[in-house]
Structures are given as C-alpha cells and as structure tokens.
Design an enzyme around this catalytic site. Structure first.
Site, PDB file in Angstrom:
ATOM      1  N   ALA A  50       4.226   1.993   6.885  1.00 31.50           N
ATOM      2  CA  ALA A  50       4.492   3.425   6.193  1.00 31.50           C
ATOM      3  C   ALA A  50       3.468   3.994   5.591  1.00 31.50           C
ATOM      4  CB  ALA A  50       5.914   3.588   5.571  1.00 31.50           C
ATOM      5  N   ILE A 105      -0.728   6.507   8.937  1.00 28.02           N
ATOM      6  CA  ILE A 105      -0.210   6.541  10.491  1.00 28.02           C
ATOM      7  C   ILE A 105       1.251   6.655  10.272  1.00 28.02           C
ATOM      8  CG2 ILE A 105      -0.335   5.829  12.980  1.00 28.02           C
ATOM      9  CD1 ILE A 105      -3.130   4.996  12.202  1.00 28.02           C
ATOM     10  N   ASN A 139      -5.233  -8.871   9.519  1.00 23.71           N
ATOM     11  CA  ASN A 139      -4.235  -8.203  10.401  1.00 23.71           C
ATOM     12  C   ASN A 139      -3.657  -9.152  11.300  1.00 23.71           C
ATOM     13  OD1 ASN A 139      -4.502  -5.746   8.969  1.00 23.71           O
ATOM     14  ND2 ASN A 139      -5.873  -4.637  10.429  1.00 23.71           N
ATOM     15  N   THR A 158      -2.138  -1.101  14.990  1.00 22.13           N
ATOM     16  CA  THR A 158      -3.082  -2.002  14.048  1.00 22.13           C
ATOM     17  C   THR A 158      -4.319  -2.365  14.702  1.00 22.13           C
ATOM     18  OG1 THR A 158      -1.185  -2.627  13.026  1.00 22.13           O
ATOM     19  CG2 THR A 158      -3.151  -3.970  12.508  1.00 22.13           C
ATOM     20  N   HIS A 184     -10.707  -0.936  22.707  1.00 19.85           N
ATOM     21  CA  HIS A 184     -10.890   0.131  21.676  1.00 19.85           C
ATOM     22  C   HIS A 184     -11.808  -0.121  20.735  1.00 19.85           C
ATOM     23  CE1 HIS A 184      -9.992   3.446  19.047  1.00 19.85           C
ATOM     24  NE2 HIS A 184      -9.327   2.615  18.166  1.00 19.85           N
TER      25      HIS A 184
HETATM   26  O1  TXD Z   1      -6.311   3.800  17.901  1.00 17.93           O
HETATM   27  C1  TXD Z   1      -6.130   2.922  17.166  1.00 17.93           C
HETATM   28  N1  TXD Z   1      -5.578   2.064  17.601  1.00 17.93           N
HETATM   29  C2  TXD Z   1      -6.458   2.943  15.664  1.00 17.93           C
HETATM   30  C3  TXD Z   1      -5.679   1.791  14.776  1.00 17.93           C
HETATM   31  C4  TXD Z   1      -6.809   4.262  15.170  1.00 17.93           C
HETATM   32  C5  TXD Z   1      -6.519   4.631  13.778  1.00 17.93           C
HETATM   33  C6  TXD Z   1      -6.295   3.509  12.746  1.00 17.93           C
HETATM   34  N2  TXD Z   1      -6.028   2.301  13.289  1.00 17.93           N
HETATM   35  C7  TXD Z   1      -5.360   1.283  12.678  1.00 17.93           C
HETATM   36  O2  TXD Z   1      -3.938   1.396  12.067  1.00 17.93           O
HETATM   37  C8  TXD Z   1      -6.059   0.643  11.231  1.00 17.93           C
HETATM   38  O3  TXD Z   1      -7.368   0.265  11.360  1.00 17.93           O
HETATM   39  C9  TXD Z   1      -4.957  -0.005  10.723  1.00 17.93           C
HETATM   40  O4  TXD Z   1      -5.141  -1.164  10.937  1.00 17.93           O
HETATM   41  C10 TXD Z   1      -3.614   0.692  11.110  1.00 17.93           C
HETATM   42  C11 TXD Z   1      -2.813   1.428  10.081  1.00 17.93           C
HETATM   43  O5  TXD Z   1      -3.631   2.418   9.701  1.00 17.93           O
HETATM   44  P1  TXD Z   1      -3.116   3.414   8.373  1.00 17.93           P
HETATM   45  O6  TXD Z   1      -4.455   4.338   8.439  1.00 17.93           O
HETATM   46  O7  TXD Z   1      -1.820   3.750   8.665  1.00 17.93           O
HETATM   47  O8  TXD Z   1      -3.158   2.563   7.369  1.00 17.93           O
HETATM   48  P2  TXD Z   1      -2.509   2.321   5.980  1.00 17.93           P
HETATM   49  O9  TXD Z   1      -2.132   3.788   5.457  1.00 17.93           O
HETATM   50  O10 TXD Z   1      -3.100   1.779   5.050  1.00 17.93           O
HETATM   51  O11 TXD Z   1      -1.122   1.662   6.128  1.00 17.93           O
HETATM   52  C12 TXD Z   1      -0.890   0.479   6.539  1.00 17.93           C
HETATM   53  C13 TXD Z   1       0.455   0.098   5.885  1.00 17.93           C
HETATM   54  C14 TXD Z   1       0.396   0.305   4.480  1.00 17.93           C
HETATM   55  O12 TXD Z   1       1.300   1.032   4.025  1.00 17.93           O
HETATM   56  C15 TXD Z   1       0.699  -1.202   3.940  1.00 17.93           C
HETATM   57  O13 TXD Z   1       1.469  -1.422   2.672  1.00 17.93           O
HETATM   58  C16 TXD Z   1       1.178  -1.776   5.046  1.00 17.93           C
HETATM   59  O14 TXD Z   1       0.661  -1.306   6.237  1.00 17.93           O
HETATM   60  N3  TXD Z   1       1.352  -3.087   5.327  1.00 17.93           N
HETATM   61  C17 TXD Z   1       2.511  -4.043   5.816  1.00 17.93           C
HETATM   62  N4  TXD Z   1       3.412  -3.553   6.388  1.00 17.93           N
HETATM   63  C18 TXD Z   1       4.232  -4.532   6.785  1.00 17.93           C
HETATM   64  N5  TXD Z   1       3.605  -5.927   6.508  1.00 17.93           N
HETATM   65  C19 TXD Z   1       2.473  -6.113   6.073  1.00 17.93           C
HETATM   66  N6  TXD Z   1       2.508  -7.558   6.101  1.00 17.93           N
HETATM   67  C20 TXD Z   1       1.872  -5.436   5.883  1.00 17.93           C
HETATM   68  N7  TXD Z   1       0.468  -5.430   5.384  1.00 17.93           N
HETATM   69  C21 TXD Z   1       0.392  -4.251   4.987  1.00 17.93           C
END
Ligand code: TXD
Length: 319
Positions: free
Chosen positions: A11, A14, A96, A120, A176
């Site tokens: 949450a 993205i 990740n 991710t 990617h």
């Molecule tokens: O084109 C694509 N695929 C890429 C992907 C484009 C842009 C971003 N890309 C990747 O998406 C980026 O490198 C990250 O690996 C993910 C998510 O990016 P975002 O900007 O949304 O990261 P945030 O804002 O840090 O959100 C990640 C959330 C955060 O709220 C954490 O608390 C949560 O992930 N988080 C978890 N949720 C559930 N379970 C676990 N273990 C966990 N660890 C962290």
C-alpha cells in the site's frame, strides 16, 4: 452480480495510486494489504472519502491480515522496497525475494484463483519467484513492465513527432531493465512505421536512437529526480490496463512479462513479450519476427534475466 474484488499487496506509492485508479473506474471492491500498520487502513479511509466527490461506489478496506484478501479476482503486488538513486533494480533482489516468498504463501492460501500482476522489482525475477512460491498456474501470474516501458517510449516519440499520444503505438520487449528492447519496426504513429516517418524527414535515426536510450533509462531518470523513490503514476496506470484486460476479457495484445515456453527460443522463462490478455489470463504469447538487431538485443535481455534467476536460486534454495 457481486462486485469484483481487487487485492493490492503493498500500500505504498504505487499501491495507493492503484487503489485510487481502481476506485475511480469502479473496477470492484478494493483491499489494500501491507505489513506497515496503519498505512493501508489510513489510505483506505482517505480513498473512501473520495467516493462522494468522484461518485464511485467501492468498498475500500485496509488490512495487515492476508485472510482479508480471500477470494480476490485480481491481485496486484507492489510489496517490497523501491530503488534509491545509485541503486540498480537488481540490487533489490536480496530484500524483495523474501517479500515475494511471503506474498506467495498468502496467495496460495487465500487467492489461488486470482489473476496476479507483479510489479515489484527486479520485475522479471520477482514475477518468476512469485509464481514459484505461490504455485498458481503460469497463465494467471504476469509481470507489469512492458506496458510502462512502451508508454515511456510512446510519450517520447509523440513529443518528437509533435503528435497525439493517442496515435502512437509503441512496442518494447525483453526484460525490465537497461537491456529492454524498444522495437521501432513494430512502432507506429497511426499505422505509419517510425522508420517511414524518419524517411519523410519527421525525425532522424540519431534522434530515434536517443529516444530508445532515454526509454531504457526511463525509470532511472525519475529515480534521479525524485531521490526518495521511483515512478508510481505510470506504473500503476499500466497495471490497471492489464487488470481491465483480464476483468473485461478484452483480448488485448499487451507487452507483459509472461512465462514463455517453446516460443522465442525459450524453454520456461518470464520475459516481456506481446501477450493476449483475456478472461483466462495469458491466452496466447505472440511470437513476432524480430530483425537481427532486435533478436540480438532480446537475447541480451534474456541472458540478463537468466542471471537474475541464478542469483535468486543462490539466495533461496527452494527455488
Ligand atoms: O515497471 C515496474 N515493474 C517498476 C516496479 C516500476 C516502478 C516501481 N517498481 C517497483 O515496485 C519498485 O522498485 C518496488 O519494488 C515496487 C513498489 O514500488 P513503490 O514505489 O510502491 O514502493 P513503496 O512506496 O516503498 O511501497 C512498497 C510497500 C511499502 O508500503 C512497504 O511497507 C510494503 O511495500 N512492504 C510489504 N508489504 C507486504 N509484505 C512485505 N513483506 C512488505 N515489505 C514491504
């Protein structure tokens, strides 16, 4: 008919944008899941309060309990950590991959029939690992990257040619990462191939090459500007287009990271290829003819993905 259920695992930047877009489009009820206490619940409450203004009816909830995603029709996974300046997507594997293991367990237990879109990073490895950990069928687990990379390519081309983005149909294949393969021979403006537009003097090969390079670095360019994280509006918008193709049985041909077996000379690897997305998830992998340069670049991309998988297997022996 009951509303569809969309679960967003992660949450963050993205995830919150996904929830807002899905609510505005009334795609279904939305569950935001995160391990951070309060974030999913706070964003769900805030987004719910957009309803009276936007006029959407969607039940939006936030949770830290996987049980609340039970029966989801679509699951979009952004859980993990994003890049910071100076980091490559591959630097994220260590953290990740462990996250994908947790998410995979949650999917296996609570949403085994869902269409899963992984976002991710490093995407091509994380979507493969998520499929392995979850045990869901290959046609129901895809990665979002090509739609975003193609949108970046299309944006830069529209600016170059001074035309509407609506008329640019761009194609980016492969992983990617810096090895992604923008395919100019399949990229058109209102059906006119880019190479023909260059021949008409609308641009030059050198400028198109610069745009290809900028597209490859599109993610890093934004990370460098934002400094605190990576792109999130266009990634979210891209995943929503994929979810709509599934929920609406649209049979769209989209560049997605899917499991490729027997086509493109591959025998079981997740990589970005043209894919028909419909009610059965991945309904067909389209094998387009690549010219020698594109074929060579695609192979470089495939080799880079294979290296990531080796790194994953070294970290987690169960893979
Ligand atoms: O084109 C694509 N695929 C890429 C992907 C484009 C842009 C971003 N890309 C990747 O998406 C980026 O490198 C990250 O690996 C993910 C998510 O990016 P975002 O900007 O949304 O990261 P945030 O804002 O840090 O959100 C990640 C959330 C955060 O709220 C954490 O608390 C949560 O992930 N988080 C978890 N949720 C559930 N379970 C676990 N273990 C966990 N660890 C962290």
């Amino acid at each position: 008919m009951a509303r569809k259920k969309i679960a967003l695992i992660g949450a963050g930047m993205i995830g919150g944008t996904l929830a807002h877009l899905a609510a505005k489009k009334e795609m279904g009820d939305i569950v935001l899941f995160d391990i951070a206490e309060g974030i999913p619940q706070g964003k769900a409450l805030d987004l719910s309060q957009c309803g009276p203004i936007e006029g959407f009816d969607a039940k939006i909830t936030g949770t830290n309990d996987y049980a609340d995603i039970a029966g989801a029709d679509v699951v979009i996974v952004t859980a993990g950590v994003p890049r910071k300046p100076g980091m490559s997507r591959d630097d994220l594997i260590g953290i990740n991959l462990g996250v994908m293991k947790q998410v995979g367990e949650g999917l296996k237990k609570y949403a085994p029939d869902a269409f899963v879109i992984c976002i991710t990073n490093p995407l091509d490895a994380m979507v493969w690992a998520l499929r392995e950990f979850s045990g869901l069928p290959h046609n129901k687990v895809v990665g979002m990257a090509g739609v975003l990379d193609s949108a970046r390519f299309a944006t830069f081309l529209a600016w170059e040619f001074g035309v509407s983005v609506k008329d640019v149909n761009a194609f980016v294949l492969g992983g990617h990462g810096d090895t992604m393969v923008p395919v100019t021979s399949y990229t058109t403006v209102s059906g006119i191939p880019v190479d023909d537009l260059v021949a008409m003097g609308k641009s030059t090969k050198a400028r198109i090459d610069e745009i290809v390079t900028r597209t490859r670095g599109g993610g890093g360019e934004i990370v460098g500007l934002l400094k605190t994280g990576s792109a999130f509006y266009a990634p979210a918008t891209s995943a929503i287009a994929m979810a709509e193709a599934y929920l609406g049985d649209q049979k769209r041909i989209l560049p997605c990271a899917v499991y490729v077996e027997g086509k493109y000379g591959l025998d079981g690897l997740y990589v970005g290829v043209p894919t028909v997305i419909g009610a059965n998830g991945v309904e067909e992998v389209i094998e387009i003819a690549l010219d020698d340069e594109a074929k060579q670049n695609f192979q470089v991309s495939v080799d880079a993905v294979k290296e990531l998988l080796v790194a994953c297997k070294a970290i987690d022996g169960s893979l």
